[in-house]
Design a protein around this motif. Structure first.
Motif, PDB file in Angstrom:
ATOM      1  N   ALA A 160       0.726  -1.160   0.018  1.00 50.47           N
ATOM      2  CA  ALA A 160       0.116   0.097   0.100  1.00 50.47           C
ATOM      3  C   ALA A 160       0.827   1.112   0.144  1.00 50.47           C
ATOM      4  CB  ALA A 160      -0.910  -0.097   1.082  1.00 50.47           C
ATOM      5  N   VAL A 161       0.272   2.302  -0.694  1.00 45.34           N
ATOM      6  CA  VAL A 161       1.192   3.642  -0.711  1.00 45.34           C
ATOM      7  C   VAL A 161       0.220   4.621   0.233  1.00 45.34           C
ATOM      8  CG1 VAL A 161       2.197   3.317  -3.073  1.00 45.34           C
ATOM      9  CG2 VAL A 161      -0.349   4.332  -2.672  1.00 45.34           C
ATOM     10  N   THR A 162      -0.859   4.138   0.838  1.00 47.74           N
ATOM     11  CA  THR A 162      -1.546   4.896   1.919  1.00 47.74           C
ATOM     12  C   THR A 162      -1.715   4.019   3.172  1.00 47.74           C
ATOM     13  OG1 THR A 162      -4.025   4.279   1.030  1.00 47.74           O
ATOM     14  CG2 THR A 162      -2.742   6.121  -0.043  1.00 47.74           C
ATOM     15  N   TRP A 163      -1.946   4.422   4.023  1.00 51.98           N
ATOM     16  CA  TRP A 163      -1.920   3.673   5.370  1.00 51.98           C
ATOM     17  C   TRP A 163      -3.255   4.232   6.331  1.00 51.98           C
ATOM     18  CZ3 TRP A 163       1.068  -0.198   6.834  1.00 51.98           C
ATOM     19  CH2 TRP A 163       2.054  -0.498   5.929  1.00 51.98           C
ATOM     20  N   SER A 164      -4.053   3.273   6.619  1.00 54.21           N
ATOM     21  CA  SER A 164      -5.293   3.585   7.829  1.00 54.21           C
ATOM     22  C   SER A 164      -4.548   4.241   8.931  1.00 54.21           C
ATOM     23  CB  SER A 164      -5.811   2.184   7.955  1.00 54.21           C
ATOM     24  OG  SER A 164      -6.848   2.604   9.033  1.00 54.21           O
ATOM     25  N   ALA A 165      -5.175   5.412   9.361  1.00 58.32           N
ATOM     26  CA  ALA A 165      -4.831   6.126  10.529  1.00 58.32           C
ATOM     27  C   ALA A 165      -4.426   5.547  11.703  1.00 58.32           C
ATOM     28  CB  ALA A 165      -5.705   7.533  10.626  1.00 58.32           C
ATOM     29  N   PRO A 166      -5.378   4.615  12.207  1.00 58.46           N
ATOM     30  CA  PRO A 166      -5.229   3.922  13.281  1.00 58.46           C
ATOM     31  C   PRO A 166      -4.088   2.941  13.273  1.00 58.46           C
ATOM     32  CG  PRO A 166      -7.431   3.816  12.681  1.00 58.46           C
ATOM     33  CD  PRO A 166      -6.798   4.354  11.424  1.00 58.46           C
ATOM     34  N   ASP A 167      -3.651   2.724  11.885  1.00 56.76           N
ATOM     35  CA  ASP A 167      -2.332   1.694  11.953  1.00 56.76           C
ATOM     36  C   ASP A 167      -0.934   2.432  12.195  1.00 56.76           C
ATOM     37  OD1 ASP A 167      -2.908  -0.954  11.696  1.00 56.76           O
ATOM     38  OD2 ASP A 167      -2.710  -0.929   9.429  1.00 56.76           O
TER      39      ASP A 167
END
Length: 466
Positions: A383-390
């Protein structure tokens, strides 16, 4: 509308009103040329959700088997709706109730549980499945340690899908006069999809599972979510990924994966264009149903199960500020954050918590000078984006000085960076960061649909003087 003088049903108990929910046709958000789309309004059940059916069925089954005796205590781990249904049943039948809920559960759901007289135990929601604080693990221990305690265990209790096979599926078939061609439902525990799907498949109906984009059921990486009560989150440190036993993947014909942004924007469209105030998992189901309807053509009849009401999400999905800060909605007036920070970088440099100091320093050499690096839970993903809680912390190059090359950066991470939504007003975002004392050189993550896409220095957003 019923005919003049027609009376409503009369019941001996509130529990007799569970089920038999209306079917409503969507009119204004279904494109011309698509199939008819009808929605099963499960929030009209007295406890406010589709989980009333399973809650009542599980309790009656436990009473019959002797697992739950008079004066006993109902215990369950729940994101809210099953607990609310069980709390209603407990109040009506004279049981004590204790519910373990993830800390991400809305305040409205927790308040409803307490309103029925239930005890609420909060626990971290984003922990490995084998962590003793995990919702299901903690609920199991409480049930085992409580005299007369009975664990409902919606994830593995066959009464959960059983009630949908006996009631929800037949209701849909009868309400459509046997014309339904497609059933769309979120997975969640799997009870509704499996039970109703089993019945309708025997009548030739195509069954479609609606699942958030990142969730495990549809093949996602299991990263955190913003839509409650659907999908399957997987913490990266979970040893063995255990799925609910009530979920039978063989029942559905395919999975439609829906992004959080599509789900939440569909929720708002349903309220403003159809007059239906529903929850986030309903948005997931309807977004999937609209895809199915577009493919199926005008002669098909698509039915989507809508699990709960939007009244228990007023502080989240229907709060413009909540959505805007997380990058799901644009502020009314600009300039907005994305206008100020310019084009986003093609990817976000992050450091999985298991990364060694040597590996991160090498990555920083290749990327050139920068600020704090977000530290994330390690996932097997490109992924090039990440879930904020991660994003669980951050580390600066200076923090690595003097550390052994083989040390893990996660052990030296500071607090996670502040976040702003890409559609947030730049002035509002800057004022909020100022109030939080975010320094002008500090890194700030920019969120799009709840996922971090890039980071910028605080001073690029204006506000505090240089």
């Amino acid at each position: 509308m019923g005919s003049d003088g027609e009376a409503g049903a009369v019941y001996d108990s509130v529990l007799d009103a569970v089920g038999a929910t209306p079917l409503v046709r969507l009119r204004r958000i279904v494109p011309e040329g698509s199939a008819q789309v009808w929605v099963k309004t499960e929030w009209t059940s007295p406890g406010g959700s589709v989980k009333d059916r399973a809650a009542l069925a599980m309790v009656l089954d436990a009473e019959e088997s002797g697992a739950l005796r008079p004066g006993g205590t109902i215990v369950e781990g729940t994101s809210g709706n099953t607990g609310i249904g069980l709390a209603m049943v407990a109040a009506a039948r004279g049981y004590r109730a204790v519910f373990v809920v993830p800390d991400r559960t809305t305040a409205e759901k927790q308040a409803l549980l307490r309103a029925y007289g239930a005890e609420v135990v909060r626990t971290p929601g984003l922990v490995p499945q084998d962590d003793p604080r995990h919702v299901r693990r903690l609920a199991g221990r409480i049930a085992a340690g409580t005299p007369g305690g009975w664990l409902a265990d919606q994830y593995d209790n066959p009464a959960n899908p059983g009630v949908h096979e006996r009631t929800t599926g037949p209701e849909i078939w009868a309400q459509t006069g046997g014309r339904v061609t497609h059933l769309v439902a979120g997975v969640g525990t799997g009870g509704t999809l499996t039970g109703a799907g089993r019945y309708l498949r025997r009548h030739g109906v195509t069954v479609v599972a609606a699942d958030p984009w990142t969730y495990r059921y549809g093949g996602g990486d299991g990263s955190p979510y913003h839509v409650e009560a659907v999908g399957h989150y997987l913490h990266p440190l979970t040893g063995t990924d255990t799925w609910p036993r009530v979920y039978d993947p063989a029942v559905h014909d395919r999975v439609e994966r829906i992004g959080d942004g599509d789900s939440l924007r569909t929720v708002r469209s349903l309220a403003r264009s159809e007059g239906l105030l529903v929850g986030g998992s309903s948005g997931t189901a309807v977004a999937a149903a609209l895809r199915v309807a577009a493919e199926a053509g005008p002669d098909a009849v698509v039915v989507a199960v809508l699990p709960d009401s939007g009244r228990i999400y007023l502080s989240t999905y229907f709060d413009d500020d909540w959505l805007t800060r997380r990058g799901f909605l644009d502020a009314v007036a600009g300039p907005r954050v994305r206008d100020t920070v310019g084009p986003y970088a093609p990817g976000l440099l992050v450091a999985p918590a298991t990364t060694t100091v040597a590996a991160l320093l090498a990555a920083l050499d290749r990327a050139g000078p920068g600020g704090a690096v977000p530290v994330v839970l390690p996932r097997e993903t490109d992924a090039v984006t990440w879930s904020a809680p991660d994003v669980i912390g951050s580390v600066r190059p200076a923090d690595l000085v003097g550390l052994r090359p083989d040390e893990r950066v996660g052990a030296h991470a500071g607090p996670p960076p502040a976040t702003v939504g890409h559609g947030e007003s730049t002035a509002a975002a800057a004022a909020r960061l100022d109030a939080a004392a975010v320094g002008r050189h500090d890194a700030v993550l920019v969120l799009v649909d709840g996922r971090a896409v890039t980071q910028v220095r605080r001073d690029r957003l204006g506000g505090r003087p240089a």
